[in-house]
Design a protein around this motif. Structure first.
Motif, PDB file in Angstrom:
ATOM      1  N   PHE A 142       0.845  -1.189   0.000  1.00  0.00           N
ATOM      2  CA  PHE A 142       0.000   0.000   0.000  1.00  0.00           C
ATOM      3  C   PHE A 142       0.884   1.244   0.000  1.00  0.00           C
ATOM      4  N   PHE A 143       0.545   2.206  -0.853  1.00  0.00           N
ATOM      5  CA  PHE A 143       1.204   3.514  -0.868  1.00  0.00           C
ATOM      6  C   PHE A 143       0.176   4.588  -0.534  1.00  0.00           C
ATOM      7  N   ASP A 144       0.616   5.583   0.222  1.00  0.00           N
ATOM      8  CA  ASP A 144      -0.265   6.709   0.537  1.00  0.00           C
ATOM      9  C   ASP A 144       0.573   7.986   0.597  1.00  0.00           C
ATOM     10  N   ILE A 145       0.139   9.016  -0.130  1.00  0.00           N
ATOM     11  CA  ILE A 145       0.880  10.278  -0.174  1.00  0.00           C
ATOM     12  C   ILE A 145       0.749  10.993   1.165  1.00  0.00           C
ATOM     13  N   ASP A 146       1.873  11.404   1.712  1.00  0.00           N
ATOM     14  CA  ASP A 146       1.886  12.065   3.019  1.00  0.00           C
ATOM     15  C   ASP A 146       1.307  13.476   2.916  1.00  0.00           C
ATOM     16  N   HIS A 147       0.436  13.799   3.866  1.00  0.00           N
ATOM     17  CA  HIS A 147      -0.150  15.143   3.978  1.00  0.00           C
ATOM     18  C   HIS A 147      -0.786  15.601   2.659  1.00  0.00           C
ATOM     19  N   PHE A 148      -1.481  14.704   2.006  1.00  0.00           N
ATOM     20  CA  PHE A 148      -2.037  15.054   0.698  1.00  0.00           C
ATOM     21  C   PHE A 148      -3.128  16.118   0.808  1.00  0.00           C
ATOM     22  N   LYS A 149      -3.901  16.075   1.862  1.00  0.00           N
ATOM     23  CA  LYS A 149      -4.946  17.090   2.039  1.00  0.00           C
ATOM     24  C   LYS A 149      -4.328  18.483   2.129  1.00  0.00           C
ATOM     25  N   ARG A 150      -3.194  18.561   2.791  1.00  0.00           N
ATOM     26  CA  ARG A 150      -2.503  19.850   2.896  1.00  0.00           C
ATOM     27  C   ARG A 150      -2.069  20.348   1.515  1.00  0.00           C
ATOM     28  N   VAL A 151      -1.642  19.417   0.666  1.00  0.00           N
ATOM     29  CA  VAL A 151      -1.248  19.786  -0.702  1.00  0.00           C
ATOM     30  C   VAL A 151      -2.433  20.387  -1.447  1.00  0.00           C
ATOM     31  N   ASN A 152      -3.575  19.713  -1.377  1.00  0.00           N
ATOM     32  CA  ASN A 152      -4.772  20.222  -2.058  1.00  0.00           C
ATOM     33  C   ASN A 152      -5.208  21.567  -1.495  1.00  0.00           C
ATOM     34  N   ASP A 153      -5.176  21.689  -0.169  1.00  0.00           N
ATOM     35  CA  ASP A 153      -5.621  22.936   0.456  1.00  0.00           C
ATOM     36  C   ASP A 153      -4.683  24.096   0.148  1.00  0.00           C
ATOM     37  N   THR A 154      -3.384  23.804   0.050  1.00  0.00           N
ATOM     38  CA  THR A 154      -2.393  24.867  -0.159  1.00  0.00           C
ATOM     39  C   THR A 154      -2.221  25.224  -1.629  1.00  0.00           C
ATOM     40  N   HIS A 155      -2.131  24.201  -2.475  1.00  0.00           N
ATOM     41  CA  HIS A 155      -1.777  24.428  -3.880  1.00  0.00           C
ATOM     42  C   HIS A 155      -2.937  24.232  -4.851  1.00  0.00           C
ATOM     43  N   GLY A 156      -4.029  23.671  -4.386  1.00  0.00           N
ATOM     44  CA  GLY A 156      -5.177  23.455  -5.263  1.00  0.00           C
ATOM     45  C   GLY A 156      -5.225  22.041  -5.818  1.00  0.00           C
ATOM     46  N   HIS A 157      -6.388  21.668  -6.318  1.00  0.00           N
ATOM     47  CA  HIS A 157      -6.598  20.292  -6.781  1.00  0.00           C
ATOM     48  C   HIS A 157      -5.856  19.984  -8.072  1.00  0.00           C
ATOM     49  N   ALA A 158      -5.583  20.988  -8.887  1.00  0.00           N
ATOM     50  CA  ALA A 158      -4.829  20.732 -10.122  1.00  0.00           C
ATOM     51  C   ALA A 158      -3.425  20.236  -9.794  1.00  0.00           C
ATOM     52  N   VAL A 159      -2.785  20.871  -8.804  1.00  0.00           N
ATOM     53  CA  VAL A 159      -1.465  20.414  -8.361  1.00  0.00           C
ATOM     54  C   VAL A 159      -1.585  19.042  -7.716  1.00  0.00           C
ATOM     55  N   GLY A 160      -2.636  18.853  -6.925  1.00  0.00           N
ATOM     56  CA  GLY A 160      -2.857  17.547  -6.308  1.00  0.00           C
ATOM     57  C   GLY A 160      -2.996  16.447  -7.342  1.00  0.00           C
ATOM     58  N   ASP A 161      -3.693  16.733  -8.421  1.00  0.00           N
ATOM     59  CA  ASP A 161      -3.844  15.740  -9.492  1.00  0.00           C
ATOM     60  C   ASP A 161      -2.498  15.410 -10.131  1.00  0.00           C
ATOM     61  N   ARG A 162      -1.667  16.422 -10.341  1.00  0.00           N
ATOM     62  CA  ARG A 162      -0.347  16.171 -10.937  1.00  0.00           C
ATOM     63  C   ARG A 162       0.501  15.291 -10.023  1.00  0.00           C
ATOM     64  N   ILE A 163       0.377  15.488  -8.727  1.00  0.00           N
ATOM     65  CA  ILE A 163       1.144  14.675  -7.781  1.00  0.00           C
ATOM     66  C   ILE A 163       0.641  13.232  -7.783  1.00  0.00           C
ATOM     67  N   LEU A 164      -0.659  13.046  -7.891  1.00  0.00           N
ATOM     68  CA  LEU A 164      -1.207  11.689  -8.005  1.00  0.00           C
ATOM     69  C   LEU A 164      -0.663  10.988  -9.248  1.00  0.00           C
ATOM     70  N   VAL A 165      -0.599  11.716 -10.348  1.00  0.00           N
ATOM     71  CA  VAL A 165      -0.067  11.145 -11.587  1.00  0.00           C
ATOM     72  C   VAL A 165       1.418  10.818 -11.425  1.00  0.00           C
ATOM     73  N   GLN A 166       2.156  11.656 -10.711  1.00  0.00           N
ATOM     74  CA  GLN A 166       3.586  11.392 -10.491  1.00  0.00           C
ATOM     75  C   GLN A 166       3.797  10.112  -9.689  1.00  0.00           C
ATOM     76  N   LEU A 167       2.962   9.886  -8.680  1.00  0.00           N
ATOM     77  CA  LEU A 167       3.091   8.639  -7.917  1.00  0.00           C
ATOM     78  C   LEU A 167       2.709   7.443  -8.780  1.00  0.00           C
ATOM     79  N   ALA A 168       1.636   7.568  -9.543  1.00  0.00           N
ATOM     80  CA  ALA A 168       1.233   6.477 -10.436  1.00  0.00           C
ATOM     81  C   ALA A 168       2.340   6.161 -11.436  1.00  0.00           C
TER      82      ALA A 168
END
Length: 218
Positions: free
Chosen positions: A98-124
């Motif tokens: 199992f993988f889980d991005i650390d403090h991902f909610k903080r990423v979305n709250d700080t940088h927005g969901h577009a950045v959050g989506d890019r980070i999800l793609v980077q992990l994938a």
């Protein structure tokens, strides 16, 4: 008498269709009919193939996470169940990660969901780049991803998870985002859900220990 007959019919013997011309017309009709039949068969075949490909594309779309290109939960459930059953029947090793991005909610709250989506793609992308042949990977939900590693012992699974963790840290270094992972190996008494539960326990242990690490559950 013959002349009057020719005059009344409006034709001459030279204008009458000959047997040869009639035969040529006959074969022309036969050839045209055969060609038309072939075209119709090819059209029906092409239509059937196109319909099959469209159906398979829809099926693949239903099994795929549109953002990351990995399997979604539905696709995972089918493939993971088959893989688990295969390894259990043959008593072969199998590891879940199992993988889980650390403090991902903080990423979305700080940088927005577009950045959050890019980070999800980077992990994938990191998961896919290091994925061994035959492994099954999916976005399990939100920022959580899961991988089944066939015929893998814990050291192999740990090496894989560390490679993903390092690759993701490099890709996401601009945002300083990290990932945690938990690993478990199949036990003889395990069901698939029990195996995943123990891998998830490893993930929570990694979070509790400070994140940005891999924890193996024996």
């Amino acid at each position: 008498m013959a002349d009057s007959h020719l005059q009344s019919s409006g034709t001459t013997p030279d204008e009458q269709p000959t047997e040869r011309s009639q035969l040529a017309i006959y074969w022309l009709v036969i050839a045209f009919s055969a060609a038309l039949g072939l075209l119709l068969r090819r059209y029906r075949f092409a239509f059937a193939v196109q319909s099959l490909l469209a159906h398979e594309a829809l099926q693949a779309q239903a099994r795929t996470d549109t953002l990351t290109g990995l399997l979604n939960r539905n696709g995972w459930n089918r493939q993971a169940a088959r893989m688990f059953q295969y390894h259990r029947n043959r008593d072969r090793p199998l590891c879940a990660v199992f993988f889980d991005i650390d403090h991902f909610k903080r990423v979305n709250d700080t940088h927005g969901h577009a950045v959050g989506d890019r980070i999800l793609v980077q992990l994938a992308t990191a998961i896919r780049q290091h994925l061994p042949d035959g492994a099954v990977a999916a976005r399990f939900g939100g920022e959580e991803f899961v991988v089944l590693l066939p015929a893998a012992e814990l050291p192999t699974a740990s090496t894989y998870a560390e490679a993903v963790r390092g690759g993701f840290a490099t890709a996401a270094r601009a945002r300083g985002v990290r990932v945690s992972a938990g690993i478990a190996r199949r036990r003889p008494s395990d069901s698939l859900s029990r195996l995943l539960r123990r891998a998830d326990e490893g993930l929570y242990a990694a979070k509790a220990a400070g994140r940005d690490r891999v924890v193996v559950v024996e």
